[in-house]
Enzyme design. Structure first.
Site, PDB file in Angstrom:
ATOM      1  N   HIS A  65     -51.200 -74.786  -5.584  1.00 16.09           N
ATOM      2  CA  HIS A  65     -50.601 -74.698  -4.754  1.00 16.09           C
ATOM      3  C   HIS A  65     -50.739 -74.263  -3.393  1.00 16.09           C
ATOM      4  O   HIS A  65     -52.069 -75.378  -2.672  1.00 16.09           O
ATOM      5  CB  HIS A  65     -49.848 -72.917  -4.400  1.00 16.09           C
ATOM      6  CG  HIS A  65     -51.093 -72.117  -5.190  1.00 16.09           C
ATOM      7  ND1 HIS A  65     -51.276 -70.841  -5.410  1.00 16.09           N
ATOM      8  CD2 HIS A  65     -53.063 -71.948  -4.993  1.00 16.09           C
ATOM      9  CE1 HIS A  65     -52.366 -70.052  -5.450  1.00 16.09           C
ATOM     10  NE2 HIS A  65     -53.139 -70.924  -5.027  1.00 16.09           N
TER      11      HIS A  65
ATOM     12  N   ARG B  15     -50.190 -79.867 -10.669  1.00 17.53           N
ATOM     13  CA  ARG B  15     -50.426 -78.314 -12.368  1.00 17.53           C
ATOM     14  C   ARG B  15     -50.712 -78.926 -13.444  1.00 17.53           C
ATOM     15  O   ARG B  15     -49.643 -80.054 -13.368  1.00 17.53           O
ATOM     16  CB  ARG B  15     -49.369 -77.519 -12.687  1.00 17.53           C
ATOM     17  CG  ARG B  15     -49.685 -76.201 -11.205  1.00 17.53           C
ATOM     18  CD  ARG B  15     -48.692 -75.412 -11.182  1.00 17.53           C
ATOM     19  NE  ARG B  15     -48.874 -74.376  -9.393  1.00 17.53           N
ATOM     20  CZ  ARG B  15     -47.961 -73.706  -8.864  1.00 17.53           C
ATOM     21  NH1 ARG B  15     -46.638 -73.202  -9.926  1.00 17.53           N
ATOM     22  NH2 ARG B  15     -47.829 -72.860  -8.394  1.00 17.53           N
TER      23      ARG B  15
ATOM     24  N   GLN C 183     -45.267 -78.368  -1.915  1.00 18.16           N
ATOM     25  CA  GLN C 183     -44.786 -76.704  -1.536  1.00 18.16           C
ATOM     26  C   GLN C 183     -45.388 -76.734  -0.720  1.00 18.16           C
ATOM     27  O   GLN C 183     -45.140 -77.740   0.605  1.00 18.16           O
ATOM     28  CB  GLN C 183     -46.055 -75.898  -2.027  1.00 18.16           C
ATOM     29  CG  GLN C 183     -45.717 -75.435  -3.733  1.00 18.16           C
ATOM     30  CD  GLN C 183     -46.615 -74.327  -3.839  1.00 18.16           C
ATOM     31  OE1 GLN C 183     -47.132 -74.102  -3.231  1.00 18.16           O
ATOM     32  NE2 GLN C 183     -46.012 -73.833  -5.512  1.00 18.16           N
TER      33      GLN C 183
ATOM     34  N   VAL D 240     -50.882 -60.850  -2.270  1.00 17.52           N
ATOM     35  CA  VAL D 240     -49.866 -59.957  -1.978  1.00 17.52           C
ATOM     36  C   VAL D 240     -49.914 -59.044  -2.078  1.00 17.52           C
ATOM     37  O   VAL D 240     -49.891 -58.751  -3.232  1.00 17.52           O
ATOM     38  CB  VAL D 240     -48.428 -60.613  -1.013  1.00 17.52           C
ATOM     39  CG1 VAL D 240     -48.515 -61.887  -0.115  1.00 17.52           C
ATOM     40  CG2 VAL D 240     -47.916 -61.598  -3.335  1.00 17.52           C
TER      41      VAL D 240
ATOM     42  N   ALA E 257     -46.554 -64.109   4.034  1.00 15.77           N
ATOM     43  CA  ALA E 257     -46.484 -65.468   3.782  1.00 15.77           C
ATOM     44  C   ALA E 257     -45.907 -65.745   2.144  1.00 15.77           C
ATOM     45  O   ALA E 257     -45.046 -64.804   1.779  1.00 15.77           O
ATOM     46  CB  ALA E 257     -47.843 -65.293   2.556  1.00 15.77           C
TER      47      ALA E 257
HETATM   48  C1  YSA Z   1     -45.965 -66.563  -3.221  1.00 10.04           C
HETATM   49  C2  YSA Z   1     -46.550 -65.748  -2.422  1.00 10.04           C
HETATM   50  C3  YSA Z   1     -47.848 -66.110  -1.288  1.00 10.04           C
HETATM   51  O1  YSA Z   1     -47.821 -65.005  -0.259  1.00 10.04           O
HETATM   52  C4  YSA Z   1     -47.725 -66.780  -1.179  1.00 10.04           C
HETATM   53  C5  YSA Z   1     -46.968 -68.447  -1.704  1.00 10.04           C
HETATM   54  C6  YSA Z   1     -46.717 -67.838  -3.199  1.00 10.04           C
HETATM   55  C7  YSA Z   1     -46.227 -69.099  -4.063  1.00 10.04           C
HETATM   56  C8  YSA Z   1     -47.249 -69.119  -5.222  1.00 10.04           C
HETATM   57  N1  YSA Z   1     -48.939 -69.870  -4.553  1.00 10.04           N
HETATM   58  C9  YSA Z   1     -47.240 -70.286  -5.694  1.00 10.04           C
HETATM   59  O2  YSA Z   1     -47.272 -70.925  -5.888  1.00 10.04           O
HETATM   60  N2  YSA Z   1     -45.211 -69.799  -6.813  1.00 10.04           N
HETATM   61  S1  YSA Z   1     -44.881 -70.451  -7.606  1.00 10.04           S
HETATM   62  O3  YSA Z   1     -45.879 -70.772  -8.531  1.00 10.04           O
HETATM   63  O4  YSA Z   1     -43.634 -69.723  -7.646  1.00 10.04           O
HETATM   64  O5  YSA Z   1     -44.717 -71.347  -6.709  1.00 10.04           O
HETATM   65  C10 YSA Z   1     -44.030 -71.877  -5.627  1.00 10.04           C
HETATM   66  C11 YSA Z   1     -42.658 -72.905  -5.604  1.00 10.04           C
HETATM   67  O6  YSA Z   1     -43.382 -74.053  -6.077  1.00 10.04           O
HETATM   68  C12 YSA Z   1     -41.305 -72.387  -6.859  1.00 10.04           C
HETATM   69  O7  YSA Z   1     -40.689 -71.173  -6.884  1.00 10.04           O
HETATM   70  C13 YSA Z   1     -41.144 -74.212  -7.392  1.00 10.04           C
HETATM   71  O8  YSA Z   1     -40.328 -74.221  -6.789  1.00 10.04           O
HETATM   72  C14 YSA Z   1     -42.040 -74.777  -6.968  1.00 10.04           C
HETATM   73  N3  YSA Z   1     -42.638 -75.291  -8.512  1.00 10.04           N
HETATM   74  C15 YSA Z   1     -43.756 -74.029  -9.072  1.00 10.04           C
HETATM   75  N4  YSA Z   1     -44.655 -75.186 -10.005  1.00 10.04           N
HETATM   76  C16 YSA Z   1     -43.765 -76.222 -10.495  1.00 10.04           C
HETATM   77  C17 YSA Z   1     -42.259 -76.474  -9.395  1.00 10.04           C
HETATM   78  N5  YSA Z   1     -42.222 -77.830  -8.541  1.00 10.04           N
HETATM   79  C18 YSA Z   1     -42.277 -78.475  -9.161  1.00 10.04           C
HETATM   80  N6  YSA Z   1     -42.502 -78.176 -10.580  1.00 10.04           N
HETATM   81  C19 YSA Z   1     -43.915 -77.828 -10.762  1.00 10.04           C
HETATM   82  N7  YSA Z   1     -44.343 -77.429 -11.663  1.00 10.04           N
END
Ligand code: YSA
Length: 335
Positions: free
Chosen positions: A166, A192, A206, A249, A303
């Site tokens: 991320h 990932r 992201q 968070v 965040a």
């Molecule tokens: C949460 C809280 C914070 O204070 C700051 C950041 C975050 C986000 C956290 N780091 C995170 O990665 N959350 S998540 O796993 O839910 O991913 C965030 C977004 O990335 C998702 O809503 C989705 O739109 C995208 N995402 C995640 N995995 C993905 C993907 N998009 C495409 N392919 C995937 N495999």
């Protein structure tokens, strides 16, 4: 005509003409099959040996000089006097231009919007340390939350380097080198180790957001994300925050917005729920502030992390995330 007469006339005529066509006529008059100089050269065979040598030499020298003068004058007159005809009904030639990937388009738009809100755009490396990607974000080794991020480890023998899962580790990098207050966004590629489908890729993008100051609240976040969504989709939306868990968070929230396509009525895009998931967010955990040597009693911040492909899919009606990096020109040419 004698050689002397030719010499007197030809150069004056060459200079006098104003079009290439006229010059061709002069050339024809003197050097053509029935031209004046050609006639003299042809007549050499009837002369005595002595005359052949002297007149032949003079005639050939004159021919070379005439040819040189003609060549020079042709160069000067090139294109002059030619009829220029422009058919305004003639279909134009299609100019072939390149196309920007919709991911590039959406990232530029997202950046522009946040810049107009006073944010700075920051970047970080795609190869990260375990510390920045996990430990400093309050996800120590063996913490069950690590399973939320299926990780590509680069050095399995010591498990220290990885492809960032991320953009959140850039929070750590930035806070370690800057003092609050600040507002940043971090667009970037993330990885990932997971199975792909129409909504999931192994490589995706992201956009992280981080705002730290004295009185920053979750209400500020809601206002910012709502203003951002309204700008991006040019329409009024509702934002909904649901409880969500992210170790870095407290409290953590999942962010939803009303579906811009059906306006909450329910459609295929929002799976008939009327709401779209945008990403995760929350108030920065005190342990994260401790890790970067900020005093959690003095500063607070919010965040968030959103998926850029997801926004492009909503905005441009793209049905499958795998199209972005497919290299299929039929897809790219639509943008
Ligand atoms: C949460 C809280 C914070 O204070 C700051 C950041 C975050 C986000 C956290 N780091 C995170 O990665 N959350 S998540 O796993 O839910 O991913 C965030 C977004 O990335 C998702 O809503 C989705 O739109 C995208 N995402 C995640 N995995 C993905 C993907 N998009 C495409 N392919 C995937 N495999």
């Amino acid at each position: 005509m004698t050689l002397q007469e030719i010499e007197q006339l030809v150069f004056a005529e060459i200079i006098r003409v104003t079009t290439a066509k006229e010059l061709e006529e002069v050339q024809h008059t003197y050097l053509g099959r029935k031209g004046h100089l050609t006639a003299i050269l042809r007549g050499l065979s009837t002369l005595s040996l002595e005359e052949k040598r002297t007149i032949g030499e003079q005639a050939n020298a004159l021919r070379v000089r005439i040819e040189t003068a003609l060549k020079e004058q042709f160069g000067k007159l090139e294109g002059k006097g030619e009829e220029k005809f422009f058919d305004i009904t003639f279909p134009g030639k299609k100019v072939v231009t390149g196309h920007l990937n919709p991911l590039t388009l959406i990232l530029r738009e997202i950046e522009d919007i946040f810049i107009s809100f006073g944010f700075s755009v920051v970047e970080g490396p795609e190869v990260e340390t375990e510390f920045n990607n996990f430990d400093a974000l309050n996800i120590p080794a063996n913490h069950p939350a690590r399973e939320m991020w299926d990780t590509f480890w680069l050095k399995p023998e010591n498990q220290k380097l990885l492809l960032r899962t991320h953009t959140s580790p850039v929070q750590i990098r930035y806070m370690m080198t800057h003092e609050p207050p600040f507002r940043i966004i971090v667009p970037g590629t993330t990885y990932r180790y997971e199975a792909t489908d129409a909504r999931h890729e192994m490589q995706f993008t992201q956009v992280e957001g981080l705002v730290v100051g004295k009185d920053v609240t979750l209400a500020n976040f809601k206002a910012v994300i709502e203003a951002f969504f309204i700008r991006l989709f040019a329409q009024k939306v509702e934002i909904r925050l649901r409880p969500g868990y992210f170790p870095f968070v407290e409290p953590g929230v999942e962010v939803d917005a009303t579906c811009p396509r059906c306006k909450k009525k329910g459609c295929e895009l929002c799976k008939f729920s009327g709401w779209l998931e945008l990403g995760g967010a929350g108030m920065v955990h005190p342990n994260v502030f401790d890790a970067v040597k900020y005093n959690p009693k003095e500063v607070q911040g919010f965040a968030f992390g959103i998926g850029a492909e997801r926004f492009a899919m909503i905005k441009y009606g793209i049905p499958d995330i795998r199209l972005f990096r497919s290299g299929d020109l039929r897809f790219i040419r639509q943008f």
